[in-house]
Enzyme design. Structure first.
Site, PDB file in Angstrom:
ATOM      1  N   PHE A  42      53.057  45.152 -11.140  1.00 38.55           N
ATOM      2  CA  PHE A  42      53.223  46.349 -10.802  1.00 38.55           C
ATOM      3  C   PHE A  42      51.888  47.045 -10.480  1.00 38.55           C
ATOM      4  CE2 PHE A  42      57.759  47.860 -10.696  1.00 38.55           C
ATOM      5  CZ  PHE A  42      58.224  46.560 -10.756  1.00 38.55           C
ATOM      6  N   PHE A  73      68.057  44.184 -17.361  1.00 38.67           N
ATOM      7  CA  PHE A  73      66.652  44.272 -17.036  1.00 38.67           C
ATOM      8  C   PHE A  73      66.119  43.687 -15.673  1.00 38.67           C
ATOM      9  CE2 PHE A  73      66.795  45.392 -21.252  1.00 38.67           C
ATOM     10  CZ  PHE A  73      66.139  46.759 -21.555  1.00 38.67           C
ATOM     11  N   LYS A 100      62.323  45.968  -0.899  1.00 39.07           N
ATOM     12  CA  LYS A 100      61.170  45.106  -1.305  1.00 39.07           C
ATOM     13  C   LYS A 100      61.486  43.754  -0.684  1.00 39.07           C
ATOM     14  CE  LYS A 100      63.183  43.324  -5.710  1.00 39.07           C
ATOM     15  NZ  LYS A 100      62.955  43.052  -7.043  1.00 39.07           N
ATOM     16  N   ARG A 109      69.341  50.050  -0.448  1.00 42.63           N
ATOM     17  CA  ARG A 109      69.612  51.361  -1.409  1.00 42.63           C
ATOM     18  C   ARG A 109      67.955  52.006  -1.228  1.00 42.63           C
ATOM     19  NH1 ARG A 109      73.676  49.350  -5.710  1.00 42.63           N
ATOM     20  NH2 ARG A 109      72.520  47.676  -5.483  1.00 42.63           N
ATOM     21  N   LYS A 158      65.921  50.982 -21.708  1.00 43.20           N
ATOM     22  CA  LYS A 158      66.460  50.693 -20.167  1.00 43.20           C
ATOM     23  C   LYS A 158      65.455  51.798 -19.310  1.00 43.20           C
ATOM     24  CE  LYS A 158      67.681  49.285 -16.434  1.00 43.20           C
ATOM     25  NZ  LYS A 158      67.312  47.846 -15.928  1.00 43.20           N
ATOM     26  N   GLU A 181      66.269  42.471  -8.644  1.00 45.23           N
ATOM     27  CA  GLU A 181      66.926  41.962  -7.441  1.00 45.23           C
ATOM     28  C   GLU A 181      65.990  40.870  -6.837  1.00 45.23           C
ATOM     29  OE1 GLU A 181      68.748  44.849  -4.724  1.00 45.23           O
ATOM     30  OE2 GLU A 181      69.632  45.795  -6.350  1.00 45.23           O
ATOM     31  N   CYS A 212      67.460  51.456  -8.414  1.00 44.87           N
ATOM     32  CA  CYS A 212      67.237  51.699  -9.699  1.00 44.87           C
ATOM     33  C   CYS A 212      66.183  52.705  -9.953  1.00 44.87           C
ATOM     34  CB  CYS A 212      67.035  50.426 -10.556  1.00 44.87           C
ATOM     35  SG  CYS A 212      68.717  49.294 -10.496  1.00 44.87           S
TER      36      CYS A 212
END
Ligand SMILES: NC(=O)c1ccc[n+]([C@@H]2O[C@H](COP(=O)([O-])OP(=O)(O)OC[C@H]3O[C@@H](n4cnc5c(N)ncnc54)[C@H](O)[C@@H]3O)[C@@H](O)[C@H]2O)c1
Ligand SMILES: O=c1ccn([C@@H]2O[C@H](COP(=O)(O)OP(=O)(O)O[C@H]3O[C@H](CO)[C@@H](O)[C@H](O)[C@H]3O)[C@@H](O)[C@H]2O)c(=O)[nH]1
Length: 436
Positions: free
Chosen positions: A250, A153, A322, A329, A205, A156, A261
């Site tokens: 978020f 989890f 971000k 990606r 996940k 990056e 992801c």
């Protein structure tokens, strides 16, 4: 750690997840060999050179090598015979039908299965659809080798911190003893450890990433509506965050969500549902809304430039998906950049984590050395990634350099008052242009 508790671990795939897993497990006292097909990467890592932007990771890698607990090789088959656990951390990108492409995972298993020692545990840390761990156990075809799902989890840019201080550790297997054995690796971490069946672990996940993506699309929808009704999304998300059931994270609107992801995992869950005849309209709507918000940001730039981009030069601040990462990606910044280029804009960009030779930028954005070069002669400066340093720019200098005094802030990252004092027009998202 008492060395009698140390495990011998092989990690296959030395990218964001694999290298972090290997270096962190070595730092916890285990003996780790990381394997990767990329010979250049193996050579660099063996010298302690980490090419990805992850705070704390180069130091952990160099320390692991120094104390002799971390090494690198190209050939997994040569090191698995002495392993207690083998972690699969190879890519599972989006397949043409939206599902996860498992070619790398399956190829690794074919390559190593004959060399696996009796009693070892194969651990899937790559994100794989529900049912994959059971299918991989069949592909291994060895009654003496267990397979455990251990979804990762980490985020990056925060990979080391998230690995060493996780919110939870999830382990799933049809062989609970094997799952508890993998749990032993993490005993020094302070986190709830959940042991379940393989399918449930795999599902956690996807359910987590789809929840996050849906939350973001909802916030961006709210921002869009705020613009139309004259409300201020910044205040609204602040008040929402006070509700402990919602949580503050978020809730920041932006140019859409991206990265390696969320886009592929939302698509893969839709595909999983489709295969078993279940409709997931909410997840589909979150994906559709995400594309709409990317187009909305491009339209906002066009409007701020007077209705046409033909022949205009635009400066882009931030290109990664971000802040805090060098990863391009599925970057929403690049998605917006493509929409702007399609309308005839010439794009100049700056990103503190990029060097300029990234293939994703070719024929799209000319990378310059700093934000001021990006502002020079531009019809608008467009902030796409929320790097903290962009807040501290000398806005008077930006105003002098730009052809027109326009800043489009797709993430509400800048201080509108500071820009206004410098004579710049600030356009945020979901906020009135004259904000306090
Ligand atoms: N990046 C993240 O934040 C993150 C977080 C959680 C889970 N995941 C999942 O982890 C997996 C890996 O993601 P990543 O971002 O670390 O990918 P990555 O592209 O950064 O790294 C993958 C590495 O695997 C290597 N590789 C590819 N095929 C191989 C093979 N056959 N044998 C050996 N090495 C091979 C590549 O050279 C590369 O170095 C994916 O399933 C992803 O969904 C990623
Ligand atoms: O308030 C917010 C938070 C995030 N984002 C965007 O959402 C995307 C994803 O961000 P983030 O989740 O931090 O990125 P990742 O590092 O890809 O991490 C996600 O994907 C990983 C891979 O599966 C998971 O392990 C992590 O838990 C999950 O957060 C990026 O484009 C962000 O800019 C926003 O726009 N607003």
């Amino acid at each position: 750690m008492d060395q009698s508790r140390a495990h011998r671990i092989v990690v296959v795939g030395a990218g964001y997840v694999g290298l972090t897993t290997g270096a962190c497990l070595a730092s916890l006292g285990h003996h780790v060999v990381c394997c990767d097909v990329d010979a250049g990467k193996v050579a660099q890592l063996s010298r302690g050179q980490v090419r990805i932007h992850e705070p704390g990771l180069p130091e952990l890698v160099r320390e692991g090598i120094r104390v002799g607990r971390l090494s690198f090789t190209r050939c997994a088959a040569s090191v698995v015979p002495t392993a207690d656990e083998i972690f699969l951390c190879v890519p599972t990108p989006m397949a043409p039908d939206g599902g996860a492409n498992l070619a790398a995972v399956e190829s690794v298993i074919r390559q190593i299965r004959a060399a696996l020692p009796a009693g070892c545990v194969l651990v899937t840390k790559s994100t794989v659809p529900v049912g994959t761990t059971a299918r991989l156990a069949e592909l291994v075809g060895r009654g003496d080798v267990a397979v455990v799902s251990n979804p990762e989890f980490l985020r990056e840019g925060l990979a080391v911190q998230d690995f060493l201080h996780p919110d939870r550790i999830v382990l799933g297997s049809d062989d609970p003893d094997a799952a508890y054995r993998v749990a032993e690796l993490y005993t020094d971490l302070d986190a709830p450890t959940l042991v379940t069946d393989a399918a449930s672990a795999e599902m956690v996940k996807y359910a987590a990433n789809c929840f996050l993506a849906t939350k973001l699309s909802y916030v961006n929808d709210v921002a869009e509506l705020c613009e139309q009704v004259g409300a201020d999304v910044a205040g609204i998300t602040e008040y929402l965050a006070h509700d402990r059931r919602i949580t503050p994270s978020f809730l920041r609107p932006g140019p859409g969500w991206g990265g390696s992801c969320l886009p592929k995992d939302t698509a893969a869950l839709l595909r999983t549902a489709e295969v078993v005849g279940v409709d997931l309209p909410l997840v589909r709507a979150a994906i559709d809304a995400n594309h709409r918000h990317q187009r909305r940001m491009a339209a906002k730039v066009v409007a701020a430039c007077g209705g046409s981009l033909a022949g205009t030069r635009l400066g882009l601040l931030g290109l990664t998906f971000k802040a805090g990462t060098d990863d391009l990606r599925d970057s929403p910044a690049l998605a917006v950049a493509r929409l702007l280029a399609e309308q005839g804009a010439e794009l100049v960009g700056y990103d503190p984590a990029l060097r300029g030779d990234e293939p994703e930028l070719a024929h799209l954005v000319t990378l310059v050395d700093d934000a001021y070069h990006a502002a020079k002669g531009t019809a608008a400066l467009v902030l796409l990634t929320d790097w903290p340093e962009f807040r501290d720019l000398d806005w008077s200098r930006v105003a002098e350099l730009a052809a027109r005094p326009v800043v489009v802030d797709t993430r509400n990252h800048l201080d509108p008052a500071a820009l206004r004092r410098a004579g710049l027009d600030w356009h945020g998202t979901g906020r009135p242009s004259r904000v306090r």
